[in-house]
Design an enzyme around this catalytic site. Structure first.
Site, short mmCIF file in Angstrom:
data_model
loop_
_atom_site.label_atom_id
_atom_site.label_comp_id
_atom_site.label_asym_id
_atom_site.label_seq_id
_atom_site.Cartn_x
_atom_site.Cartn_y
_atom_site.Cartn_z
N GLY A 199 0.72 -1.20 -0.04
CA GLY A 199 0.04 0.05 -0.08
C GLY A 199 0.92 1.18 0.02
N ILE A 242 1.59 3.79 2.61
CA ILE A 242 2.60 3.90 3.60
C ILE A 242 3.14 2.68 3.93
CG2 ILE A 242 2.64 4.32 6.09
CD1 ILE A 242 -0.30 5.75 5.76
N ASN A 258 -2.82 -8.52 0.01
CA ASN A 258 -3.56 -9.15 -0.79
C ASN A 258 -3.94 -8.42 -2.11
OD1 ASN A 258 -5.17 -7.15 0.00
ND2 ASN A 258 -6.95 -8.58 0.53
N TYR A 268 -16.19 2.20 10.48
CA TYR A 268 -14.68 2.13 10.27
C TYR A 268 -13.89 2.59 11.46
CZ TYR A 268 -10.29 3.60 8.22
OH TYR A 268 -8.71 3.77 8.25
N LYS A 280 -11.53 0.10 14.13
CA LYS A 280 -10.12 0.40 14.37
C LYS A 280 -10.15 0.79 15.84
CE LYS A 280 -7.11 0.78 11.53
NZ LYS A 280 -6.14 -0.15 10.76
#
Ligand code: UDP
Length: 326
Positions: free
Chosen positions: A10, A12, A32, A149, A153
């Protein structure tokens, strides 16, 4: 021993992989390729210390394969962003909750230390007027699906701290605030790559709402250095740290800056939230981190301000346009 980055293909994660290879680490990436891409890590495959496993954190056999040689795990794999949770709430919640649980369980089995990437979204909808968010602040979430979301987290944070408290798994938690830099995709709404691409194409720059909402943007290199120091500094286990830049800017000012710095003829247009995100969307008016705790723990100081960050992103997006041109 090696280091695993989940979500290492990704935005970061790929910068983190680069930085860890530079300091001599053996790096394994598990990804993935759902929102990450091979393009982000192509340049790393030549390095004999770089290893890639394609797979999800939901797939325990892949997780074991990638974690077995490692003793440190940077867990960055997640279903990212508010747009995605609205489109696919079940997938987002499963990946973020079950994925993290898998990472913690397997890390315990292999005796790994874990850095969990969380998000400023967990601060929720608490209304601030010029007041920065501190790690000890209360969390106020709404019932709209977008808050799923943040909730997933936040649950990851509690799970991690419970693993530390009850099982002694060394875990450090980083709450990331608006990280920016090359390779960030605008596909999930991220404002800076979006504005820069719009400006370079002389297309309208789309400010959502009235543009008075405030954010602070952190250079990806600063974020990555903070993550490495949080992992390497002893005594921070079980703790939560804000990771970001604490220079505030309104989204309207940001649009004007991008337009000026690109010499663009783009018009700045204001789009109602409803049109941008659908009915019932609640934006956060003011979100800036207090970084005192991080500064004290690891001597952190952001190195780039918004002008230098924009210069670098503009340069990157310009070079992308040249490569992409027929
Ligand atoms: N935003 C905007 N135009 C865009 C994309 C985003 O005005 O094309 C706004 C968005 O509504 C939010 C801010 O910019 O107020 C930052 O959005 P982003 O998705 O980058 O991060 P967030 O802070 O919302 O997680």
């Amino acid at each position: 021993m090696a280091v695993l980055i989940t979500g290492g293909a990704g935005f970061i994660g790929s910068h983190l992989a680069e930085a860890l290879l530079e300091i001599g680490e053996e790096v394994w990436v598990l990804d993935n390729l759902s929102t990450g891409s091979l393009q982000n890590i192509w340049h790393l495959f030549d390095n004999p210390r770089f290893h890639f496993v394609e797979g999800s954190v939901l797939d325990e056999s892949k997780l074991i394969e990638a974690m077995r040689p490692c003793r440190k795990v940077y867990h960055l794999a997640a279903a990212v962003g508010v747009k995605l949770v609205v489109q696919d709430p079940l997938g987002t919640l499963e990946t973020n909750v079950r994925g993290t649980e898998n990472v913690l369980r397997v890390a315990l089995q292999f005796g790994c230390k874990v850095l969990i990437s969380s998000t400023s979204e967990v601060y929720g909808k608490d209304v601030r007027d010029g007041e920065k968010f501190r790690e000890t602040d209360n969390i106020i979430l709404g019932t709209a699906m977008r808050w799923g979301y943040a909730c997933s987290k936040a649950l990851d944070e509690y799970l991690s701290r419970a693993y530390w408290k009850q099982k002694g798994l060394p875990v450090v938690i980083a709450r990331l605030f608006n990280t920016v830099g090359p390779r960030q995709s605008p596909a999930y709404g991220m404002v800076i790559p979006n504005f820069v691409r719009q400006a370079l194409a002389n297309e309208p720059i789309t400010v959502y709402g009235d543009g008075k909402q405030v954010r602070s943007f952190c250079w990806v290199g600063d974020t990555v250095n903070a993550l490495i120091k949080l992992m390497e500094t002893p005594g921070l286990e079980g703790e939560i740290f804000n990771v970001g830049n604490d220079e505030p800017i309104t989204i309207e000012e940001l649009a004007l800056k991008v337009k000026a710095m690109t010499n663009s003829s783009s018009e700045i247009v204001y789009i109602p939230y409803e049109q941008a995100y659908g009915h019932g969307f609640e934006d956060i008016r003011y979100r800036v981190p207090d970084i005192t705790k991080l500064r004290q723990a690891i001597g952190y100081q952001p190195t780039l301000g918004i002008d230098e960050i924009l210069e670098r992103v503009i340069e990157y997006e310009r070079s992308r346009r040249i490569i992409a041109a027929p």
